[in-house]
Structures are given as C-alpha cells and as structure tokens.
Design an enzyme around this catalytic site. Sequence first.
Site, PDB file in Angstrom:
ATOM      1  CG  HIS A  41      -0.318   0.096   2.572  1.00 22.30           C
ATOM      2  ND1 HIS A  41       0.124   1.014   3.245  1.00 22.30           N
ATOM      3  CD2 HIS A  41       0.070  -1.065   3.401  1.00 22.30           C
ATOM      4  CE1 HIS A  41       0.635   1.006   4.436  1.00 22.30           C
ATOM      5  NE2 HIS A  41       0.555  -0.369   4.492  1.00 22.30           N
TER       6      HIS A  41
ATOM      7  CB  CYS B   6       1.431  -3.961   5.333  1.00 25.91           C
ATOM      8  SG  CYS B   6      -0.372  -5.067   5.687  1.00 25.91           S
TER       9      CYS B   6
END
Length: 542
Positions: free
Chosen positions: A434, A453
């Site tokens: 992201h 992440c």
Amino acid sequence: MTKARLMRKLFRQGSAYLLVAFLSAAASSVSASGELAQTTAFKQAVAESIGADAGLAEFYRNNAYQPVWTGQTAKSAARRAGLIEALSTAGMHGLPAGKYRLQELLNRMESAKSVRDLGLLEAEMSRVFVAFARDLHSGLLEPSRIDGGVARKRPQVSPADLLQGVSGGDPRAYFKSLAPETRQYRALLKQKMALERQLTQGGWGEAVPVSKMELGDTGPEVVALRNRLVRMGYLKPTASPTYDETLREAVQKFQTAHGLEPDGVAGQGTITELNRTVAYRLQSVIVALERERWLPRERGERHVLVNQTDFSAKIVDQGRITFETRAVIGKNTHDRRSPEFSDQLEHMVVNPSWYVPRSIATKEYLPKLRANPNAVSHLEITDSRGRKINRGAVDFSQFSARSFPFSMRQPPGQKNALGLVKFMFPNKHNVYMHDTPQKHLFSREVRDFSHGCIRLADPFGFAYALLARQEDDPKAYFHRVLGTGRETTVRLKEPVPVHLIYRTAYIGSKGEVEYRRDVYGRDQKIWEELSKAGVVLPLVQG
C-alpha cells in the site's frame, strides 16, 4: 590391482564411463547363475529393504520389482553412472554430501556377490536417489520449522514420480533438471564456486580498521581500505595512499552492491559490511540456493517480487524488471516482521479505508483510549453492527484486550495510514502492499517500520504498471477513479503472482552479485540448520 583399489581409483578419476563398465561386468558375473531381474530372491530383498517406505514400496510393486539401477541393460548402466555423478556434485549445490553416503554405495556395488545382495543394493540406491533428488529439487530443510515467518512449503514430489522420471529418458539430463532452472540459481552456483576459490587463496586479506574515511584522507587505514577493495574486485591495483576519487568510486560501487547509501564515505556501516569474511558471504550464497529451491517452479511470466532485505518491490516481465520502487517492510519485532510467502495479486483498492487490525486496536489504541476517550480522533469507533459510537458515553477502562467489543476504521483521505491505494493478494497473514503518508521513511537505508505490510514509495507508478495490460491509458484511468474520493475496488483481469522473498545474496539485473544485511536474522537460522544437517564450507578462513 584389487577390485577395491580399482573402484577407488576410478572414483578419484571421475571416469563415469569406466565405472559403468566395471559395474556392468560385476552385474553380469552375478546374474549368470539365473536371471537377476526375475529372481524371487531379488524381489524379496527389494521388498524387505523398502517395506517401511510406502512410496518406494508402491513404485516397486507397480513396477513388478524390475531393477532401475542394477540391471544389465545399457539404460541401467546409464542410470548408475548418472546417479554416482550427480551424488558427487551434492556439495556444489550446497547440500550435505555425507548424507548420501556415496563411498558406502560404491563399496556395496563392489562387494555385491549374490542376487540378494543386488536386491538390497537396488533398494539402497533408490533410497539414496530419492533423498538426494528431493533435496535438490525442493530443498533440504522444511522452511516453516526454522522460522514462523517463513510461510512456505517445499514443492512436493513423490518417490514414484522421481523414479519414473529417472527411468524415462536420459538420466544425466533428468538429474540436471531437478535443480531450479532459473537464472538466479545458475548464477548463485557460479558465485559459490568463486567464493570457494577465494577461500583457498586466503580470503580478502586483513580487516579494515573501523574509522570514518572520506575524500582527501591518508594513512594506514586508507591503505587497508584500498587493499581490501582490490582483493574484492572493486578497485584495480594501485599504490596510492590517498583517499582519492578513484577510491571513492570504488567505495560507492561496494555500497551499491551491498544496499548501502552510495555516498562514497567509508563510515562504520560500510566498514562493517566490508569486513564480512568470504566464509560469511559464502554462507549467504548457500542459504540463497536453499531458498531458491523452496520457491514455486512456476513464478509467473509476469510477477511481483518483493525482496525484504533489499527493501524493494519489482514487477518482472519474462525475466526482465519493468518496474521497481523502494519499499518499507515490517519492523524487526516478533509480532511485526513481514512473512515470506507467494500468492496472487487480485485487485487494488483506490481511496481505501483502513480497517484497524484487532491486534493494533487492542495493543496500541485501547491503552490510549483508557487514558483519554478522545485519543486517536482520526479513527472511527464502531459497534458490532457498524454503528459509530459516542466516545464520551463509553468507559474504555472497563475493557481488556480480550473484551474490547469495538472495531476501528480510518476513512479514506490523504492522511489515511494506507495512503491513497492498496494492492490486495488475500492471505491468512493479512499482509498487502500500500501507499503511505510517511514518505520520509523511504529515504532511510534500513526500512523496517511497518506492522508487517509492504509500503511502496511509488504506489501510483505501481498501479499504472499493473493496469497497463487492461487499460489504454492506465494513468488517466487510475486518476479518474482516485478523483471520485470514493473507496473503489479495481480488479485485475489477470491476477499477478506475488512472491515475498528474503535474500541476503542474489544476482542483480546485470549479472552483478549483491549482498544485503540479515534484517530479521532468518538467514543465520537457516545456515545453522543447514550446518546441523551436514552442510560444510570447504575452508574457513579470511
């Protein structure tokens, strides 16, 4: 000359042709008493010896106990030679040569005197073959047993498939096909051999004193730095005692090849990596070979590759890197390290909400809410029906991490923790790639800051590259969706394989050898397990 002496001589000479001739003659002399491959004694010996191995037993039952290795045919002879030749290369692949007991196998070949002996030899050769073939094809170690963050399972291949494979064609070609047929694997093998040669030549010389050196400096430390870089191949031989422009460029080359900021200054971080021994780098290469064996054989004509130690994300098309960006990975703590696994990138979410993982909500935000119900005001707190709650009406001090009944969400926006786009490859680890508002982190040399992440420095460029195969103007399309401000899912018409890997040694796009720091200490764990399994360095010095 006795048979034993002849066998040892032939093995030392590496003459596969003469060895095959010797074995064929031995087999003929034994089989003259009565149809070797058809005898009950042979079948009974094979069955007894492999009884505890269901996979081998199934193969031989289905094969009517016909010999794979000990027959008199030219094909059997070729298989014997192929096996012996392959076993002799185990160390070259970073596998434990002692595990496969080659010399013991040769001794048993020499001493076989009866049909029963040949049956026992047949079974032993199959056992050794299957063990070696599996290790070469799928790796020696079970990844997840070494570190929970290595969420991979070795590619599985059955004994029957292996034995059928070696029986069906050119044995040497088959043995060659067992190892990963990738550019990385082949180049890592070459680097392994180069480092082994360097070990025999005394390594890279004396370590460099740890002191900051830069353009214009002189002294014994500069000479030591120069000599080390010459031995490592980053600098042509020179007698200059000064930290001149040529030396600065050599330091920059070294820094680039080791994931360091290429400022041309030999500071503590650079000197630490420069002083790593040949043996240390060789361990990294051997671990990289093992890791390459763990990966899926089919990576995808187009795939995404995230090398955590390099803090990078790449799109690879037909073996060529077509997009690359810096990345941030999980922080080096037990609950935040990014896992290693492969999956399929299916869609992206433009203008995403951030649905706060429960672990973060209870461990990080609940203590703040207990102290002040208006804390973390950028987050919405909702009940089990998705209704936004009135913070002032809730006594957060009554809740523990287990009893906390609410969910937390950050709406889309410029300050959203996920930035303006996230890339989804649904998985049990809840890991994805992201955007991020924390752009300053991408200028750091070591970039382990996330909860697990993968954050991308250029998420828009990444999105354009993914959309290029399904949109005439991917940039314009992406920004039309972004401009709505609404949370929107954009599906990829063709899912893209994603491989989250961890390599402290790898081969760059131009064939150059690159090394990275063992951020999570995983490679050290793998090396320790390989060492326990019998993998050894040829020499340990320098």
